[in-house]
Design a protein around this motif. Sequence first.
Motif, PDB file in Angstrom:
ATOM      1  N   GLN A   1      10.889   6.656   9.792  1.00 11.96           N
ATOM      2  CA  GLN A   1      10.121   5.709   8.969  1.00 11.96           C
ATOM      3  C   GLN A   1      10.941   4.534   8.465  1.00 11.96           C
ATOM      4  O   GLN A   1      10.409   3.452   8.259  1.00 11.96           O
ATOM      5  N   VAL A   2      12.221   4.741   8.262  1.00 12.06           N
ATOM      6  CA  VAL A   2      12.994   3.720   7.551  1.00 12.06           C
ATOM      7  C   VAL A   2      14.250   3.257   8.282  1.00 12.06           C
ATOM      8  O   VAL A   2      14.561   2.077   8.300  1.00 12.06           O
TER       9      VAL A   2
ATOM     10  N   GLN B   1       3.070  -3.133  -8.495  1.00  6.17           N
ATOM     11  CA  GLN B   1       4.182  -4.003  -8.916  1.00  6.17           C
ATOM     12  C   GLN B   1       5.379  -3.888  -7.980  1.00  6.17           C
ATOM     13  O   GLN B   1       6.354  -4.595  -8.138  1.00  6.17           O
ATOM     14  N   GLY B   2       5.313  -2.954  -7.057  1.00  7.33           N
ATOM     15  CA  GLY B   2       6.399  -2.806  -6.092  1.00  7.33           C
ATOM     16  C   GLY B   2       7.535  -1.905  -6.548  1.00  7.33           C
ATOM     17  O   GLY B   2       8.573  -1.846  -5.888  1.00  7.33           O
ATOM     18  N   SER B   3       7.330  -1.170  -7.626  1.00  7.49           N
ATOM     19  CA  SER B   3       8.424  -0.371  -8.188  1.00  7.49           C
ATOM     20  C   SER B   3       8.983   0.669  -7.223  1.00  7.49           C
ATOM     21  O   SER B   3      10.159   1.021  -7.314  1.00  7.49           O
ATOM     22  N   ILE B   4       8.159   1.185  -6.335  1.00 11.58           N
ATOM     23  CA  ILE B   4       8.705   2.177  -5.398  1.00 11.58           C
ATOM     24  C   ILE B   4       8.679   1.666  -3.956  1.00 11.58           C
ATOM     25  O   ILE B   4       8.879   2.423  -3.020  1.00 11.58           O
ATOM     26  N   GLY B   5       8.490   0.364  -3.784  1.00  8.05           N
ATOM     27  CA  GLY B   5       8.517  -0.216  -2.445  1.00  8.05           C
ATOM     28  C   GLY B   5       7.315   0.196  -1.610  1.00  8.05           C
ATOM     29  O   GLY B   5       6.229   0.450  -2.140  1.00  8.05           O
ATOM     30  N   LYS B   6       7.510   0.281  -0.302  1.00  6.55           N
ATOM     31  CA  LYS B   6       6.420   0.697   0.590  1.00  6.55           C
ATOM     32  C   LYS B   6       6.257   2.214   0.516  1.00  6.55           C
ATOM     33  O   LYS B   6       7.248   2.948   0.614  1.00  6.55           O
TER      34      LYS B   6
ATOM     35  N   PHE C   1      -2.713   5.838  -2.968  1.00  9.84           N
ATOM     36  CA  PHE C   1      -1.282   5.542  -3.047  1.00  9.84           C
ATOM     37  C   PHE C   1      -0.831   4.756  -1.813  1.00  9.84           C
ATOM     38  O   PHE C   1      -0.051   3.814  -1.913  1.00  9.84           O
ATOM     39  N   ILE C   2      -1.309   5.174  -0.662  1.00  8.24           N
ATOM     40  CA  ILE C   2      -0.876   4.530   0.586  1.00  8.24           C
ATOM     41  C   ILE C   2      -1.530   3.161   0.749  1.00  8.24           C
ATOM     42  O   ILE C   2      -0.921   2.235   1.287  1.00  8.24           O
ATOM     43  N   GLY C   3      -2.726   3.015   0.243  1.00 10.65           N
ATOM     44  CA  GLY C   3      -3.446   1.742   0.356  1.00 10.65           C
ATOM     45  C   GLY C   3      -4.803   1.965   1.017  1.00 10.65           C
ATOM     46  O   GLY C   3      -4.860   2.393   2.159  1.00 10.65           O
TER      47      GLY C   3
ATOM     48  N   GLY D   1       8.514   6.333  -1.791  1.00  7.65           N
ATOM     49  CA  GLY D   1       8.490   4.987  -1.240  1.00  7.65           C
ATOM     50  C   GLY D   1       9.885   4.560  -0.863  1.00  7.65           C
ATOM     51  O   GLY D   1      10.866   5.250  -1.173  1.00  7.65           O
ATOM     52  N   THR D   2       9.973   3.432  -0.197  1.00  6.37           N
ATOM     53  CA  THR D   2      11.293   2.954   0.238  1.00  6.37           C
ATOM     54  C   THR D   2      12.191   2.630  -0.952  1.00  6.37           C
ATOM     55  O   THR D   2      13.412   2.614  -0.803  1.00  6.37           O
ATOM     56  N   GLU D   3      11.618   2.377  -2.115  1.00  4.24           N
ATOM     57  CA  GLU D   3      12.431   1.995  -3.274  1.00  4.24           C
ATOM     58  C   GLU D   3      12.316   2.961  -4.448  1.00  4.24           C
ATOM     59  O   GLU D   3      12.834   2.676  -5.526  1.00  4.24           O
TER      60      GLU D   3
END
Lengths: 396, 396, 396, 396
Positions: free
Chosen positions: A203-204, B138-143, B186-188, B245-247
Amino acid sequence: MNIALLGSGFIARFYAETLHAQRRTDRIITVYSRTAANAKRLADDYDLAHHTDSMEAAINHEKVDVVLISLPNHLHEPAVRACAKAKKHVICTKPLGRTAAEAKRMLEMVEEAGIFGGYLEDLCYTPKFLKSMESIRQGSIGKVLWAKSRETHPGPHSDWFWDKEKSGGGAIIDLGCHCVEISRNFIGKHIKPLEVMCWADTQVHPIEAEDHAIGLVKYANGAIGQFEVSWAFRGGMDLRDEVMGTEGTIWVNSFLRTGFEMFTTGKGDGYVAEKAEVNKGWLFPVGDEAHELGYPHMFTDMFDAIEQNRDPLETFYDGYIVNAILDAAYKSAETKKWESVVLEAWRGDSADSYEKEFTSYDDDHYLIKEEMLPNGDKKLILKHKTTGEIVQKMKQ
Amino acid sequence: MNIALLGSGFIARFYAETLHAQRRTDRIITVYSRTAANAKRLADDYDLAHHTDSMEAAINHEKVDVVLISLPNHLHEPAVRACAKAKKHVICTKPLGRTAAEAKRMLEMVEEAGIFGGYLEDLCYTPKFLKSMESIRQGSIGKVLWAKSRETHPGPHSDWFWDKEKSGGGAIIDLGCHCVEISRNFIGKHIKPLEVMCWADTQVHPIEAEDHAIGLVKYANGAIGQFEVSWAFRGGMDLRDEVMGTEGTIWVNSFLRTGFEMFTTGKGDGYVAEKAEVNKGWLFPVGDEAHELGYPHMFTDMFDAIEQNRDPLETFYDGYIVNAILDAAYKSAETKKWESVVLEAWRGDSADSYEKEFTSYDDDHYLIKEEMLPNGDKKLILKHKTTGEIVQKMKQ
Amino acid sequence: MNIALLGSGFIARFYAETLHAQRRTDRIITVYSRTAANAKRLADDYDLAHHTDSMEAAINHEKVDVVLISLPNHLHEPAVRACAKAKKHVICTKPLGRTAAEAKRMLEMVEEAGIFGGYLEDLCYTPKFLKSMESIRQGSIGKVLWAKSRETHPGPHSDWFWDKEKSGGGAIIDLGCHCVEISRNFIGKHIKPLEVMCWADTQVHPIEAEDHAIGLVKYANGAIGQFEVSWAFRGGMDLRDEVMGTEGTIWVNSFLRTGFEMFTTGKGDGYVAEKAEVNKGWLFPVGDEAHELGYPHMFTDMFDAIEQNRDPLETFYDGYIVNAILDAAYKSAETKKWESVVLEAWRGDSADSYEKEFTSYDDDHYLIKEEMLPNGDKKLILKHKTTGEIVQKMKQ
Amino acid sequence: MNIALLGSGFIARFYAETLHAQRRTDRIITVYSRTAANAKRLADDYDLAHHTDSMEAAINHEKVDVVLISLPNHLHEPAVRACAKAKKHVICTKPLGRTAAEAKRMLEMVEEAGIFGGYLEDLCYTPKFLKSMESIRQGSIGKVLWAKSRETHPGPHSDWFWDKEKSGGGAIIDLGCHCVEISRNFIGKHIKPLEVMCWADTQVHPIEAEDHAIGLVKYANGAIGQFEVSWAFRGGMDLRDEVMGTEGTIWVNSFLRTGFEMFTTGKGDGYVAEKAEVNKGWLFPVGDEAHELGYPHMFTDMFDAIEQNRDPLETFYDGYIVNAILDAAYKSAETKKWESVVLEAWRGDSADSYEKEFTSYDDDHYLIKEEMLPNGDKKLILKHKTTGEIVQKMKQ
């Protein structure tokens, strides 16, 4: 016990820390590394008399009782072969092989040579795991229905892990080996693992191997094992097991939430823990990392077993079973179907299925559920054994 | 808003509690139950002016603005049909249908009638869930890479749940509907769910439907949704979500561990919480059950949406998508393969796949990993963009 | 209810958020601030028809049913006086006064005017607190022996808090008022608080008032209340209560550990929660801040009480008792001795002490302890009623 | 090391378990008990060659290197005297004495005899405690302002504990000795403890000694130590430490919440943990009890220290300081005032007070607080150095 340590990387140092701590009797007496300088550095750090860049020299050192393999995955087999040849007992880090075929050859080598083959599955030796197993044996949670193990972190420390050829795969082979054996212990080692369903993806990271996977392992008695592994988790190293039984539940958190919490504005930055990602804000260290990860209890069992001429809790045979399950997982990730676990050398129960037992309420009914209501009444949900009709009943 | 309540069971009472609490403006003005006595009892308990055993009478009551369906699953469709006929707005408890076909018909009914169709997916309205969604936006955990939702408990309260014909299935349809929609949020919601892999079994109860299941839902952007549902869990009601998530990462525990712990020797036995199994020893109540389960925020959104002539967060369309995913889950449990999600009416992004993006370290290398060592050095693991070679590099 | 809001600062906005959320019937219809611009800004933000810089104008607005005081501590008394004059019901933020003398005057004003005087002690309305009280009333934890409440954070938001003249003190008056009333509820409001021992210091900040204090409150029935308050805590806002009873224990964590955990690398920085100190790493948001802090349940009780012509759970009288206890705490911090709680107007039980009851094992012995041993035996520790001799006894 | 074990009760067995586990080199070679049968039973259980009912015989056994005192409190002094006479190293369980006078005599005996005197304060050796100390030394939480330690449980196992004459007191002497030394380590052993304020009561049990107490210890540098101890807690053994520093916070839960949770309906009843009260419902075992309580690290330090001819982390001198603080606590509980800690032999810093340092914002102002607002602005609260005026300032 006098130990020859093969390897000088991250895990070798973790082992050395454990072995030479807490006034233990056993000693590493020589260390081997392909790179002489690395061998020397580790020998200096742990005050070892010998070090060498010849694996054979280390294994054959006359005082050595047991060889401890802490090498990259693709070097396990040659190392075991050398131990078998030298008739030296061997204990090998996880995973045993990159494939079941490789693991099976190693198993045969030690059995044919008549030497001890211990499988260093440390997470099956954590104090919480051992206590959980004891509770399960006592029947505290009844029959195990589901056993999940999860290990996720931001990815391994050394370059060879990321190289599929050397490691044998990605997060599945690296982390899944732990999870599969944990679940298998909870469900019962004598119960046959039948088939595996696995999702895996990259995935990353820009790598060939999977960095995230989820798998299900179906056992002959109807129990289900589950593993969740990832090299893409952010937040530290997440090590958790969950077990559901007919009479209870066990939740184990082995690393990120162990009753130790620290907030720091970031003054005095220090090392927090393996795979911690931050050193300010809320941190969750563990007290004694090696202990929480099972190393002391693992080595105790291994060396006691050698002295007592018995099997350790985790053997090369167990390592082989794990590899067989992981092989099926890799295959399933490709074929997108459940894949059989191919076991040429199964030594447990031969049954492929077990009969179900339902709880009877009376001669005519099964009990589906009994529930306490807010007013103190008991509500029963029953099923007629022949008509199949489902009814509700109140009991005061 | 003046509300007609259809149904008088456990969930109807939970809804009534919420609606008539905290000085809210909206009122239930009539209640329908097949059994007149039950309708009367609920009307008495909540001080309602009207009650009836005629569904049509309740719906067509002249003061009624919106109909709240709290009936067993097999009665959702006829109830929605009656609302459409009466041109009354309708909000329906979960799952919308027993199958996607049923849900789609309901969706079409409300759209053709031009009435409001709100899907009462309460767990997508818990305060923790709403705050999580805000952080993700807000993007806190990325994708988001993986979104798991788990609901397990010792089994439902009413007999009809255990009857496959009436409920449409077992733990998957009952609990999986929550989990699938949580993960999808969560995923969208605009990302297409492609296929589902599901294991399901009847491990404990003498019923036809599954009492335990685990499923994976693959989304077009590579994200994976996961659901874990069971009617065989011991220890209360376990409601947890985890997102990677990525972040970053989000862990939500909605019920069994919310910062409220009580030990009691058993004096003064009282009601603890929905599906609690014991009333002595360590107990884990929640403060305000309806709030933790999302009811107040859900009704606020529904009635605000009606007044503002906008869609609520959860619509009949969402209910339909959930049913389509569960249909694929049931099919996969039979065929033991990944099964496509059949969506005749997909309204989100049409893409079935998305390109991956890797992080470059420099022109020639991708960054695999950056890690802080105990001595403060940074270790980089890089991959050459053309040769694919993986190397380690130190940065002080 | 039509509400006049006095004040436009942090807490006023929190109140406004709560009152105008979740489809509540009550409305703020005017806001007063000493600074007209601030009043206007709040009125704009919450869509209020009126705003003013005249306190009297706000209170005397003809539609106003109840006045909500959200002003700095030194302005509570003049505001209450104005309400009493205008015969308008009043609800006042915590602490009621800066001293018991001030609080007592306010109490007398509302009682003489015959108006409603509600004390906005929000933390005695959190859902967890209300549920705890219910459990205690049911006898789940037996007789309460010790009730501790802790509130610590890195210091208040507004300048006036830090000015002893305006606030009446430091962490004790600001936070201790919550803790004292929480403990008092747990122990029993009818039980007389007898004396207080308190340590207080200014450990960190360049201020006159205390930024850290610990106090003990002895009650007539032998129970002990404890408060721990600080403006020097690092890590967010720590709100915890612990209660020990003869039959059990309650632990409540109201803010920093409520089952919601998030890790973020720091992408997408957003507001986390009141008094959160960081926005990366591990964060612990709450789902719905106002709800966790008790605001919705507090206003519901206040307005219901006015309509039902009954006392709310927290009255001006309670606010007065709290101030009397805090006065004793301040005095004790000076004299370094236990100081009596001076209560000119005590309305609870008059007893200053209660007889102890011991559990008898048999006619001759008291039971000190009964304990289950690992082997299943029960070990009894007994005391002879007349000789006082202590003996051990085994029971199989 | 060859060890003579004095005592054969609960704690003696815990020690023996630890010493003979994990392939440690040290061995118990003889055990003494007043009751010969008890000595024999322990010797049999741990496979010891010798046992005796003569304390002198055990101590003077020619192979013995070190004597381990695990006797009731009133027998510590005679045992230490016998060791001093025999010139055998001695390590003694906690508390060292029943009073500071007793402890001081023991300290003088070992120093005059020139033997090693190790104080077995196990809770200052738990892995979490040791890691916390390391973080504090690194400055992660800045200057320690407050250090609390709590130990509460339903009361001790043996009859002599409940007899004030033999034990020296109740929960304060039994549990407070741990808590006081934990706080003292966190604050700094070189900082002088000045005075103590203590509340103590006998709330539940028919005994003379206190079964519940709370104490505060003021240190010369302004830090405050706190202990909470009880024999009346229900729910197991609660062992928690909390430390607040200028730059951070540490929370340690050593027993009841360590990441191991189990629910059981009660099938398969087994031993759960020391002082657990129930064996069904939600249980919270620890993985390795001796390890969590600090025994392995404690003995390692003790024996390493003897071999390396250095002081252990916890010495007889520390035991004496602890007793002096507890003496002041008992006195304060009587006089209801702060009581000085009488230290005839203080060896740390002589200062009785330290100057405070405030953070300057600029030449004219101290910084009271800096806070991030929801909109991203920074709000500063400043105090003028000469006028004392407090102002707010925004920084974008």
